[in-house]
Design a protein around this motif. Structure first.
Motif, PDB file in Angstrom:
ATOM      1  N   PRO A 182     111.553  39.203   9.208  1.00 58.73           N
ATOM      2  CA  PRO A 182     111.998  40.449   8.579  1.00 58.73           C
ATOM      3  C   PRO A 182     111.736  40.418   7.083  1.00 58.73           C
ATOM      4  O   PRO A 182     111.937  39.406   6.427  1.00 58.73           O
ATOM      5  N   SER A 183     111.230  41.509   6.568  1.00 56.63           N
ATOM      6  CA  SER A 183     110.932  41.574   5.142  1.00 56.63           C
ATOM      7  C   SER A 183     112.217  41.757   4.356  1.00 56.63           C
ATOM      8  O   SER A 183     113.101  42.512   4.745  1.00 56.63           O
ATOM      9  N   ARG A 184     112.317  41.016   3.214  1.00 56.05           N
ATOM     10  CA  ARG A 184     113.477  41.143   2.350  1.00 56.05           C
ATOM     11  C   ARG A 184     113.070  40.742   0.940  1.00 56.05           C
ATOM     12  O   ARG A 184     112.195  39.907   0.755  1.00 56.05           O
ATOM     13  N   PRO A 185     113.652  41.315  -0.041  1.00 58.98           N
ATOM     14  CA  PRO A 185     113.293  40.958  -1.418  1.00 58.98           C
ATOM     15  C   PRO A 185     113.801  39.563  -1.757  1.00 58.98           C
ATOM     16  O   PRO A 185     114.865  39.140  -1.306  1.00 58.98           O
ATOM     17  N   TYR A 186     112.998  38.816  -2.567  1.00 58.04           N
ATOM     18  CA  TYR A 186     113.397  37.485  -3.000  1.00 58.04           C
ATOM     19  C   TYR A 186     114.143  37.585  -4.323  1.00 58.04           C
ATOM     20  O   TYR A 186     113.744  38.305  -5.226  1.00 58.04           O
ATOM     21  N   ALA A 187     115.205  36.824  -4.420  1.00 56.53           N
ATOM     22  CA  ALA A 187     115.980  36.826  -5.660  1.00 56.53           C
ATOM     23  C   ALA A 187     115.194  36.109  -6.752  1.00 56.53           C
ATOM     24  O   ALA A 187     114.570  35.084  -6.515  1.00 56.53           O
ATOM     25  N   SER A 188     115.181  36.661  -7.960  1.00 56.23           N
ATOM     26  CA  SER A 188     114.478  36.035  -9.076  1.00 56.23           C
ATOM     27  C   SER A 188     115.206  34.765  -9.496  1.00 56.23           C
ATOM     28  O   SER A 188     116.431  34.679  -9.421  1.00 56.23           O
ATOM     29  N   TYR A 189     114.414  33.769  -9.957  1.00 56.36           N
ATOM     30  CA  TYR A 189     114.980  32.480 -10.341  1.00 56.36           C
ATOM     31  C   TYR A 189     114.792  32.273 -11.832  1.00 56.36           C
ATOM     32  O   TYR A 189     113.681  32.367 -12.346  1.00 56.36           O
ATOM     33  N   THR A 190     115.865  32.014 -12.525  1.00 57.35           N
ATOM     34  CA  THR A 190     115.822  31.737 -13.951  1.00 57.35           C
ATOM     35  C   THR A 190     116.281  30.310 -14.173  1.00 57.35           C
ATOM     36  O   THR A 190     117.406  29.964 -13.815  1.00 57.35           O
ATOM     37  N   PRO A 191     115.403  29.446 -14.710  1.00 60.10           N
ATOM     38  CA  PRO A 191     115.815  28.053 -14.907  1.00 60.10           C
ATOM     39  C   PRO A 191     116.938  27.951 -15.918  1.00 60.10           C
ATOM     40  O   PRO A 191     116.987  28.686 -16.900  1.00 60.10           O
ATOM     41  N   THR A 192     117.845  27.038 -15.668  1.00 60.36           N
ATOM     42  CA  THR A 192     118.945  26.782 -16.589  1.00 60.36           C
ATOM     43  C   THR A 192     118.880  25.330 -17.031  1.00 60.36           C
ATOM     44  O   THR A 192     118.306  24.484 -16.358  1.00 60.36           O
ATOM     45  N   TYR A 193     119.477  25.053 -18.162  1.00 63.92           N
ATOM     46  CA  TYR A 193     119.448  23.714 -18.728  1.00 63.92           C
ATOM     47  C   TYR A 193     120.873  23.223 -18.926  1.00 63.92           C
ATOM     48  O   TYR A 193     121.766  23.989 -19.283  1.00 63.92           O
ATOM     49  N   ALA A 194     121.053  21.955 -18.691  1.00 66.80           N
ATOM     50  CA  ALA A 194     122.368  21.368 -18.894  1.00 66.80           C
ATOM     51  C   ALA A 194     122.728  21.405 -20.373  1.00 66.80           C
ATOM     52  O   ALA A 194     121.850  21.336 -21.233  1.00 66.80           O
ATOM     53  N   PRO A 195     124.009  21.537 -20.685  1.00 65.92           N
ATOM     54  CA  PRO A 195     124.408  21.541 -22.101  1.00 65.92           C
ATOM     55  C   PRO A 195     123.936  20.277 -22.810  1.00 65.92           C
ATOM     56  O   PRO A 195     124.072  19.172 -22.297  1.00 65.92           O
ATOM     57  N   GLY A 196     123.361  20.467 -23.983  1.00 62.17           N
ATOM     58  CA  GLY A 196     122.892  19.328 -24.758  1.00 62.17           C
ATOM     59  C   GLY A 196     121.474  18.903 -24.464  1.00 62.17           C
ATOM     60  O   GLY A 196     120.959  17.987 -25.100  1.00 62.17           O
ATOM     61  N   THR A 197     120.812  19.548 -23.482  1.00 60.49           N
ATOM     62  CA  THR A 197     119.425  19.196 -23.192  1.00 60.49           C
ATOM     63  C   THR A 197     118.529  19.649 -24.334  1.00 60.49           C
ATOM     64  O   THR A 197     118.555  20.818 -24.716  1.00 60.49           O
ATOM     65  N   PRO A 198     117.725  18.748 -24.913  1.00 56.94           N
ATOM     66  CA  PRO A 198     116.882  19.141 -26.047  1.00 56.94           C
ATOM     67  C   PRO A 198     115.841  20.176 -25.636  1.00 56.94           C
ATOM     68  O   PRO A 198     115.257  20.101 -24.567  1.00 56.94           O
ATOM     69  N   THR A 199     115.632  21.151 -26.470  1.00 57.53           N
ATOM     70  CA  THR A 199     114.565  22.128 -26.318  1.00 57.53           C
ATOM     71  C   THR A 199     113.548  21.861 -27.415  1.00 57.53           C
ATOM     72  O   THR A 199     113.812  21.080 -28.333  1.00 57.53           O
ATOM     73  N   PRO A 200     112.350  22.488 -27.337  1.00 59.41           N
ATOM     74  CA  PRO A 200     111.359  22.216 -28.384  1.00 59.41           C
ATOM     75  C   PRO A 200     111.877  22.413 -29.796  1.00 59.41           C
ATOM     76  O   PRO A 200     111.502  21.680 -30.709  1.00 59.41           O
ATOM     77  N   THR A 201     112.747  23.402 -30.016  1.00 61.46           N
ATOM     78  CA  THR A 201     113.255  23.634 -31.365  1.00 61.46           C
ATOM     79  C   THR A 201     114.290  22.602 -31.778  1.00 61.46           C
ATOM     80  O   THR A 201     114.686  22.561 -32.941  1.00 61.46           O
ATOM     81  N   ASP A 202     114.741  21.771 -30.842  1.00 57.70           N
ATOM     82  CA  ASP A 202     115.729  20.746 -31.159  1.00 57.70           C
ATOM     83  C   ASP A 202     115.098  19.396 -31.484  1.00 57.70           C
ATOM     84  O   ASP A 202     115.807  18.456 -31.833  1.00 57.70           O
TER      85      ASP A 202
END
Length: 219
Positions: free
Chosen positions: A42-62
């Protein structure tokens, strides 16, 4: 005569059994094909996935703030006293050549390539950072008059780099005396351009934050 009739009846019976067997085989084969066909999902829409990061995980700006918290290792020379020097501060330069957009474990360290480079001199600890790929190194330094000594660099722990320095109008000029680190590339990188100070030119500029910051000095 009777024998011939019996033989004929036996042949007919065998043919009938054979035909019946072929018919049953064809029937079961058709059913197998029909039932093996997968049912349409059966056809059904897929829920969009947005990645999340644990608190304190370094990002490029960090990367740069986190890098400022790291300390070198005394490979061959003890750490110098953590005393302030006349060179202490953060400097940056913009190499106008083509950037190296990829990280490379086999590439030569300190190779001059285009983009933002940052240099921090802080109470006996120097840090060099290439903003395009996040490459970085750190070590120890001392200042003796107009000479700067670099050592305890993990990319060349047995080398001591010797430079003369001059700081005028917020511009740091380094000239090599002797430095074989990374096939002489550290010296080439550090002396290729003037390093522009990221220190505000006055107390008012520091408080108001209204002053022309060199490229790479932005937070």
């Amino acid at each position: 005569m009777a024998t011939r009739q019996n033989t004929t009846l036996l042949g007919i019976s065998l043919m009938a059994v054979l035909n019946l067997g072929l018919l049953l085989l064809l029937l079961f084969s058709t059913r197998s094909i029909v039932y093996s066909a997968p049912a349409a999902a059966p056809s059904r829409p897929y829920a969009s996935y947005t990645p999340t990061y644990a608190p304190g995980t370094p990002t490029p700006t960090d990367i740069w703030p986190a890098f400022l918290l790291r300390t070198p290792f005394a490979y061959t020379t003890p750490f110098p006293p953590p005393a302030h020097t006349s060179l202490d501060g953060t400097y940056a330069k913009l190499d106008p050549s083509e950037p190296q957009w990829w990280s490379c474990r086999r590439c030569a360290d300190y190779r001059p390539v285009g983009g933002i480079w940052k240099l921090s001199l802080d109470r006996g600890v120097f840090r060099v950072y290439y903003a395009v790929t996040g490459w970085r190194s750190l070590g120890s330094y001392t200042v003796d008059g107009d000479q700067l000594y670099l050592f305890n660099d993990p990319y060349c722990p047995w080398d001591v780099g010797k430079y003369t320095w001059r700081l005028e109008d917020g511009q740091l000029l380094l000239k090599e005396i002797e430095d074989g680190c990374s096939m002489h590339l550290r010296a080439e990188n550090l002396t290729l351009q003037l390093w522009l100070s990221c220190q505000p030119p006055s107390i008012f500029a520091a408080i108001s934050d209204h002053w022309p910051k060199p490229p790479g000095c932005e937070p």
